[in-house]
Motif scaffolding. Structure first.
Motif, PDB file in Angstrom:
ATOM      1  N   GLY A 194       0.839  -1.195   0.000  1.00 50.91           N
ATOM      2  CA  GLY A 194       0.000   0.000   0.000  1.00 50.91           C
ATOM      3  C   GLY A 194       0.874   1.245   0.000  1.00 50.91           C
ATOM      4  O   GLY A 194       1.974   1.256   0.565  1.00 50.91           O
ATOM      5  N   ASP A 226       0.243  -8.762  -7.461  1.00 51.44           N
ATOM      6  CA  ASP A 226      -0.957  -9.485  -7.019  1.00 51.44           C
ATOM      7  C   ASP A 226      -0.566 -10.833  -6.417  1.00 51.44           C
ATOM      8  O   ASP A 226      -1.103 -11.244  -5.382  1.00 51.44           O
ATOM      9  N   ARG A 256      -4.736  -5.455  -1.411  1.00 49.02           N
ATOM     10  CA  ARG A 256      -4.875  -4.128  -2.032  1.00 49.02           C
ATOM     11  C   ARG A 256      -3.536  -3.391  -1.929  1.00 49.02           C
ATOM     12  O   ARG A 256      -3.342  -2.538  -1.067  1.00 49.02           O
ATOM     13  N   HIS A 257      -2.642  -3.708  -2.836  1.00 48.32           N
ATOM     14  CA  HIS A 257      -1.270  -3.212  -2.731  1.00 48.32           C
ATOM     15  C   HIS A 257      -1.062  -1.840  -3.357  1.00 48.32           C
ATOM     16  O   HIS A 257      -0.028  -1.209  -3.120  1.00 48.32           O
ATOM     17  N   GLN A 258      -1.991  -1.360  -4.175  1.00 48.61           N
ATOM     18  CA  GLN A 258      -1.901  -0.044  -4.823  1.00 48.61           C
ATOM     19  C   GLN A 258      -0.637   0.110  -5.669  1.00 48.61           C
ATOM     20  O   GLN A 258      -0.157   1.216  -5.894  1.00 48.61           O
ATOM     21  N   ARG A 298      -1.682  -2.227   6.712  1.00 49.46           N
ATOM     22  CA  ARG A 298      -2.322  -1.321   5.765  1.00 49.46           C
ATOM     23  C   ARG A 298      -3.442  -0.532   6.437  1.00 49.46           C
ATOM     24  O   ARG A 298      -3.601   0.666   6.188  1.00 49.46           O
TER      25      ARG A 298
END
Length: 241
Positions: free
Chosen positions: A7, A58, A65-67, A135
């Motif tokens: 994130g 991914d 949800r790594h952005q 996160r």
């Protein structure tokens, strides 16, 4: 040992705190300007930065949800409660039965933002330290003083013996939090949303207090209740004596 952080804000804070102690930062190939900015920030701190396609991020994050950015960071330092420095302005946040990593992380975020000097939680019946929790804290976990204990009641009694006023939040508390003197060193105990703090934990507290409610709903989300309690501590300390 190392851990995964992902994130934009969590990785940025990990870089800010750990610098070149990070094993690496991985950014999405052809990522947005915000992603590229995190990569440049990491490089400026001496961190090795790699690029990878989004599908690889991914895979590494298990679909989290790594952005578009992740980091491999050193393990967090976990202290014993006896290692907490207790000063006249100390604020300790103790968590009992907080199983949701989103709640755990949100409480850590509020605690760090509002000046808590330690976060204490039991090794059992608690959300684990995980990328999802990191996160949810928006990177605040990197700045927190963390204490994981085998017995929360014993830890609270130890704090009380050192002059800390220990207060549990409970919707059925006999007094309001504002009626408790919070100007000295304090520990605020936040229990599980469905059950509240355990009886053994309540017995280890000097006060059981509620947040005053004006509407038809009788309780709040644990992280919201914790933030309001910390604001009450700050409010009392800013009122001239």
């Amino acid at each position: 040992m190392s851990r995964l952080v992902y994130g934009l804000q969590p990785v940025r804070e990990a870089v800010r705190v750990h610098g070149d102690a990070l094993e690496r930062v991985v950014v999405e190939q052809g990522g947005s300007p915000k992603i590229q900015a995190v990569g440049r920030f990491a490089e400026g701190r001496g961190v090795r930065v790699e690029t990878a396609p989004r599908v690889e991020l991914d895979r590494r994050t298990g679909g989290g949800r790594h952005q578009g950015v992740l980091a491999v960071a050193p393990d967090l330092r976990i202290r014993g409660v006896d290692q907490l420095a207790i000063e006249p302005t100390s604020i300790v946040v103790a968590l009992d039965g907080i199983m949701d990593p989103q709640n755990f992380g949100a409480i850590v975020r509020s605690a760090v933002a509002l000046g808590a000097t330690g976060i204490v939680w039991p090794e059992h019946s608690s959300a684990p330290l995980s990328p999802a929790m990191f996160r949810a804290s928006a990177g605040a976990i990197e700045h927190a003083t963390l204490c994981r204990v085998s017995s929360l009641p014993e830890a609270l009694r130890s704090l009380a013996d050192r002059g800390v006023t220990v207060i549990a939040l409970d919707a059925q508390g006999p007094t309001t939090l504002g009626a408790v003197d919070l100007r000295g060193p304090v520990a605020i105990v936040i229990g599980a949303e469905d059950k509240g703090a355990r009886k053994a934990v309540l017995r280890a507290c000097q006060h059981v207090a509620r947040l005053p409610m004006a509407g038809p709903i009788g309780s709040l989300n644990a992280s919201v209740a914790g933030a309001l309690a910390l604001y009450e501590v700050l409010r009392q300390r800013q009122v001239p004596t």
